[in-house]
Every structure is written in structure tokens, then in C-alpha cells.
Design a protein around this motif. Structure first.
Motif, mmCIF file in Angstrom:
data_model
loop_
_atom_site.group_PDB
_atom_site.id
_atom_site.type_symbol
_atom_site.label_atom_id
_atom_site.label_comp_id
_atom_site.label_asym_id
_atom_site.label_seq_id
_atom_site.Cartn_x
_atom_site.Cartn_y
_atom_site.Cartn_z
ATOM 1 N N MET A 111 0.843 -1.190 0.000
ATOM 2 C CA MET A 111 0.000 0.000 0.000
ATOM 3 C C MET A 111 0.887 1.252 0.000
ATOM 4 O O MET A 111 1.648 1.474 0.941
ATOM 5 N N PRO A 112 0.824 2.094 -1.020
ATOM 6 C CA PRO A 112 1.736 3.232 -1.156
ATOM 7 C C PRO A 112 1.336 4.441 -0.314
ATOM 8 O O PRO A 112 1.014 5.515 -0.834
ATOM 9 N N VAL A 113 1.353 4.264 0.992
ATOM 10 C CA VAL A 113 1.080 5.366 1.920
ATOM 11 C C VAL A 113 2.212 5.380 2.942
ATOM 12 O O VAL A 113 2.220 4.595 3.896
ATOM 13 N N TYR A 114 3.194 6.234 2.720
ATOM 14 C CA TYR A 114 4.349 6.277 3.609
ATOM 15 C C TYR A 114 5.065 7.613 3.430
ATOM 16 O O TYR A 114 4.781 8.379 2.493
ATOM 17 N N ALA A 115 5.994 7.921 4.335
ATOM 18 C CA ALA A 115 6.685 9.198 4.291
ATOM 19 C C ALA A 115 8.041 9.075 4.966
ATOM 20 O O ALA A 115 8.332 8.101 5.669
ATOM 21 N N VAL A 116 8.874 10.078 4.740
ATOM 22 C CA VAL A 116 10.162 10.221 5.415
ATOM 23 C C VAL A 116 10.064 11.454 6.303
ATOM 24 O O VAL A 116 9.580 12.503 5.857
ATOM 25 N N GLY A 117 10.505 11.335 7.556
ATOM 26 C CA GLY A 117 10.407 12.464 8.463
ATOM 27 C C GLY A 117 11.690 12.745 9.213
ATOM 28 O O GLY A 117 12.357 11.819 9.692
ATOM 29 N N LEU A 118 12.054 14.025 9.308
ATOM 30 C CA LEU A 118 13.204 14.462 10.097
ATOM 31 C C LEU A 118 12.797 15.647 10.950
ATOM 32 O O LEU A 118 12.033 16.523 10.502
ATOM 33 N N ALA A 119 13.294 15.681 12.175
ATOM 34 C CA ALA A 119 13.064 16.823 13.050
ATOM 35 C C ALA A 119 14.365 17.168 13.751
ATOM 36 O O ALA A 119 15.144 16.278 14.104
ATOM 37 N N LEU A 120 14.594 18.454 13.947
ATOM 38 C CA LEU A 120 15.745 18.929 14.715
ATOM 39 C C LEU A 120 15.233 19.556 15.991
ATOM 40 O O LEU A 120 14.302 20.379 15.962
ATOM 41 N N CYS A 121 15.812 19.150 17.111
ATOM 42 C CA CYS A 121 15.375 19.645 18.414
ATOM 43 C C CYS A 121 16.512 20.385 19.111
ATOM 44 O O CYS A 121 17.666 19.949 19.075
ATOM 45 N N ALA A 122 16.173 21.495 19.737
ATOM 46 C CA ALA A 122 17.104 22.216 20.596
ATOM 47 C C ALA A 122 16.888 21.688 22.006
ATOM 48 O O ALA A 122 15.885 22.003 22.639
ATOM 49 N N GLY A 123 17.807 20.843 22.464
ATOM 50 C CA GLY A 123 17.558 20.125 23.698
ATOM 51 C C GLY A 123 16.440 19.137 23.456
ATOM 52 O O GLY A 123 16.584 18.182 22.708
ATOM 53 N N SER A 124 15.290 19.382 24.052
ATOM 54 C CA SER A 124 14.148 18.473 23.862
ATOM 55 C C SER A 124 12.994 19.132 23.117
ATOM 56 O O SER A 124 11.932 18.545 22.978
ATOM 57 N N VAL A 125 13.218 20.351 22.614
ATOM 58 C CA VAL A 125 12.146 21.109 21.957
ATOM 59 C C VAL A 125 12.347 21.146 20.446
ATOM 60 O O VAL A 125 13.386 21.616 19.963
ATOM 61 N N PRO A 126 11.396 20.658 19.661
ATOM 62 C CA PRO A 126 11.527 20.668 18.199
ATOM 63 C C PRO A 126 11.566 22.095 17.641
ATOM 64 O O PRO A 126 10.753 22.938 18.012
ATOM 65 N N VAL A 127 12.528 22.347 16.761
ATOM 66 C CA VAL A 127 12.642 23.665 16.132
ATOM 67 C C VAL A 127 12.559 23.577 14.613
ATOM 68 O O VAL A 127 12.427 24.598 13.942
ATOM 69 N N LEU A 128 12.639 22.376 14.060
ATOM 70 C CA LEU A 128 12.592 22.197 12.611
ATOM 71 C C LEU A 128 11.968 20.847 12.296
ATOM 72 O O LEU A 128 12.261 19.846 12.951
ATOM 73 N N GLY A 129 11.085 20.830 11.315
ATOM 74 C CA GLY A 129 10.480 19.574 10.885
ATOM 75 C C GLY A 129 10.400 19.498 9.370
ATOM 76 O O GLY A 129 10.088 20.500 8.718
#
Length: 289
Positions: A111-129
Motif C-alpha cells: 500500500m503506497p502510503v508512507y513518508a520520510v520524516g526528520l526533526a531537529l530539536c534544541a535540547g528536547s524542543v523541536p525547532v525544525l520539521g
């Protein structure tokens, strides 16, 4: 991971980090598209129903190589490799979360339902997705306080009212949630009874993109996995979605939160009250196993 904040000696240019993350995600997406029609080596992952394939590990290796080359002083938490300390021996105040193939169970059944995900966190807080859809070769990204961008570089912004009477929602839960968990059962059943459609995509990042674009009206998560949560949640929040805890209190996304504290309701602001009414009543009426 401890809830540290980044040191002043380790500043990060979010625009540059966004470019690095997008390039890595899109390269991984190209690999996934190219190899999707090949025979897959699928094996069980853990004691639940989750699986892992050779594509997961290949895409993750590609992403890790790029992140390590660009940011040797950053730590990485990857879906298959786990926690990787800073390559240069630094303290790694900045942390990358990598989900190289969100939707592996879908891929395993064709089933072609999928994605690639990256997040950058400053300490434990996400700042980029960053979220990339290999099927359509499109990418969405968001930086904290700087808005969310679509594939064409235009700002994503939720506009207009949602479907108040029959909202379209998505549901996600962690891999370790048991089939007989009374909270999950009651919450999912209550949501389905009050909405037009409840999607269970097995690929949370795809649902987050749909919310950020306004295709669906909300997402409810129960004990969600942490590796794919920050990228999608930041994208939707920067596009104008509102996030709350299941009990209605403010939701502060912190990657150090235990699974029991990660439950959320994310929705168009005009639909939040009605969804919270359902969620809070259900959660308060059943206890998790």
C-alpha cells in the motif's frame, strides 16, 4: 534524553538545517521509490505487530551519513539505529529525530502510503520539521516561529472553517498499545461515532501533512511514538493547527515526555472544543492497561 537547551557555542542556522534535512529526506525518498518494486526483506520488529524492511535500514543509513557529515556535533535518534551520540565527541545539545520510512507496515502489504520524516530539536524542543512523500516526490517543512512551507515554497495556512458536523479525523497510537487497552478502544470508538470518517493510516506523518494542508480536520493520538511526532506536529502547528493534551490542557511538545504524556488532540482551532469534549470524557472514563 534530558531536557537540555542548546549552548550559545553551538548555534544553528535553521535555514541551512532545513536545506540539509530536505536534501536528505528527498534523497531517501528517491531511494525508496527506486527500490519499492524490488522484493522486500520483511521481519518482525519487537513483540508487537510492527515490522522493519531492508528499505528502512537503507534509507536511514543514507540520511545518517548526510546528517553526520553536515552536523557532527549533533546527536541523532533514529528509528532503527536508536540513540547516536555526537560524532565529534561533543555534548550534542542539538538532536535530530529520523524516521526513514513512516508507514513500513503499509509498504509491506503493497500500500503506497508512507513518508520520510526528520526533526531537529534544541535540547528536547523541536525547532525544525521536514516531511517528504516519496510517492508524489513532494516535501513540506516548518521552522518554529517561521511558519510552514509547501512543496512550491508557499506558506501553508489553515483557512476557512472545518467540517463542524462531520469532521474527517485521523487516529494514531503507539506500537506498544495493546489491543485491549480500554482508553484506546473507547476513545477511537467515540471519535468514529461522532465524525464523518476516521482514518487509520499507519503513517502518522502522512496524516500530519493532510492536517497542515487542510485536507482533514484533526488528529487524535494515544501514546504515540516519539520519532515521527515532532516533525509532523511542528508542521501542523506552524500551519495554524491547535494542539492540546487529551485532558484539554496546553500541549508542550517535548521529546523527553514518556508515552503516557504524549497523547494529543490536534485540530483546526474552530473544532478543538468539540473534539476535546469527546476526548476528555473518554479518557476520564477508562484507565489504560
Amino acid at each position: 534524553m534530558s531536557a537540555r537547551t542548546p549552548s550559545q557555542a553551538d548555534p544553528v542556522d535553521l535555514m541551512q538545517a532545513r536545506r540539509v534535512a530536505i536534501d536528505a529526506a528527498e534523497a531517501a525518498g528517491a531511494l525508496l521509490r527506486r527500490r519499492m518494486c524490488e522484493p522486500l526483506g520483511v521481519r518482525a520488529k519487537g513483540d508487537g505487530v510492527d515490522v522493519v524492511t531492508e528499505l528502512d535500514t537503507a534509507a536511514e543509513a543514507l540520511i545518517l551519513d548526510r546528517l553526520r557529515a553536515a552536523y557532527p556535533g549533533h546527536r541523532v535518534v533514529a528509528e532503527e539505529s536508536g540513540v547516536l551520540e555526537a560524532a565529534d565527541g561533543g555534548d550534542g545539545d542539538m538532536v535530530w529525530l529520523v524516521d526513514p520510512l513512516d508507514g513500513t507496515n503499509n509498504v509491506a502489504i503493497g500500500m503506497p502510503v508512507y513518508a520520510v520524516g526528520l526533526a531537529l530539536c534544541a535540547g528536547s524542543v523541536p525547532v525544525l520539521g521536514v516531511v517528504h512523500d516519496p510517492v508524489t516526490a513532494r516535501t513540506w517543512s516548518a521552522a518554529r516561529g517561521q511558519g510552514a512551507l509547501g512543496p512550491d515554497g508557499a506558506r501553508l495556512r489553515l483557512t476557512g472553517p472545518g467540517r463542524v458536523r462531520h469532521p474527517v479525523l485521523a487516529w494514531t497510537q503507539g506500537h506498544e498499545v495493546g489491543r485491549g487497552d480500554p482508553v484506546a478502544l473507547r476513545l477511537r470508538t467515540s471519535l468514529e461515532a461522532g465524525c464523518g470518517r476516521l482514518l487509520q493510516l499507519w503513517a502518522p506523518l502522512v496524516a500530519w501533512v493532510m492536517l497542515a494542508r487542510g485536507d482533514i480536520d484533526g488528529i487524535v493520538g494515544y501514546r504515540p511514538e516519539i520519532v515521527d511526532l515532532p516533525a509532523g506536529a511542528l508542521l501542523a502547528a506552524e500551519a495554524g493547527a491547535e494542539l492540546r493534551r487529551l485532558d484539554g490542557s496546553p500541549y508542550e511538545l517535548d521529546i523527553d515526555l514518556p508515552p503516557a504524556d504524549r497523547g494529543f488532540v490536534a485540530a483546526r482551532p474552530d473544532l478543538m472544543d468539540s473534539l476535546l469534549e469527546t476526548a476528555a470524557a473518554t479518557v476520564n472514563g477508562a484507565r489504560p492497561v
